[in-house]
Scaffold this motif. Structure first.
Motif, short mmCIF file in Angstrom:
data_model
loop_
_atom_site.label_atom_id
_atom_site.label_comp_id
_atom_site.label_asym_id
_atom_site.label_seq_id
_atom_site.Cartn_x
_atom_site.Cartn_y
_atom_site.Cartn_z
N GLU A 88 -28.72 9.56 9.11
CA GLU A 88 -27.53 8.85 8.98
C GLU A 88 -26.87 8.04 9.93
O GLU A 88 -27.12 8.41 11.24
CB GLU A 88 -26.34 9.83 8.51
CG GLU A 88 -26.64 10.50 7.16
CD GLU A 88 -25.33 11.20 6.65
OE1 GLU A 88 -24.25 11.23 7.37
OE2 GLU A 88 -25.73 12.11 5.68
N GLU B 149 -25.62 6.81 -0.61
CA GLU B 149 -24.23 6.91 -0.31
C GLU B 149 -23.78 6.41 1.06
O GLU B 149 -22.49 5.87 1.27
CB GLU B 149 -23.72 8.40 -0.65
CG GLU B 149 -24.09 8.87 -1.80
CD GLU B 149 -23.60 10.03 -2.37
OE1 GLU B 149 -22.82 10.71 -1.66
OE2 GLU B 149 -24.17 10.71 -3.42
N ARG B 150 -24.61 6.40 2.02
CA ARG B 150 -24.50 6.18 3.42
C ARG B 150 -25.49 5.30 4.07
O ARG B 150 -26.53 5.71 3.68
CB ARG B 150 -24.07 7.43 4.19
CG ARG B 150 -22.87 8.29 3.88
CD ARG B 150 -22.61 9.35 4.65
NE ARG B 150 -21.69 10.33 4.41
CZ ARG B 150 -21.55 11.37 4.06
NH1 ARG B 150 -22.67 12.08 4.37
NH2 ARG B 150 -20.43 12.15 3.58
#
Length: 134
Positions: A74, A30-31
């Motif tokens: 992340e 998603e990231r």
């Protein structure tokens, strides 16, 4: 966003002494995920392909212990400008390696690779050109 199900976008933000750092995106992430070494990049991609089972492995996973979980952090918003951006499309995982297509997005060039080593050499050749231009 990646061009296909088996495609990963790799942004290299640093390439010091043949040690790439940057982010990767795709395969259900998603990231973007930050990587700090070539080994971390390749192992993260392998873990993501295993999770999705695409492309399917040609052989059993061999290891001394259980596979590691995904460890990439992340990406931070202050990661810096990309030295190069690649689209890595793995079509097959056979003979304990990968076969597929590499697109150097910044130069709109592409090449086929028949092994992970050939993929690494192609990426290094692009990053070496960028070092000489800078």
């Amino acid at each position: 966003m990646p061009a296909g199900q088996n495609t990963v976008i790799v942004r290299i933000t640093s390439y010091d002494h043949m040690r790439p750092q940057g982010t990767l995106m795709g395969l259900g992430l998603e990231r973007p995920v930050f990587f700090r070494s070539l080994a971390q990049l390749l192992m993260t991609m392998e873990i993501l392909m295993d999770r999705k089972n695409r492309p399917q492995r040609g052989e059993e996973h061999r290891a001394f212990t259980r596979p590691r979980p995904l460890e990439g952090a992340e990406a931070k918003e202050t990661e810096g400008a990309a030295l190069a951006t690649f689209q890595v499309r793995v079509l097959f995982r056979q003979n304990a390696s990968w076969q597929g297509n590499l697109v150097w997005a910044d130069r709109q060039m592409d090449a086929q690779f028949r092994s992970v080593l050939e993929l690494v050499r192609l990426m290094d050749s692009a990053l070496s050109v960028e070092e000489n231009v800078s």
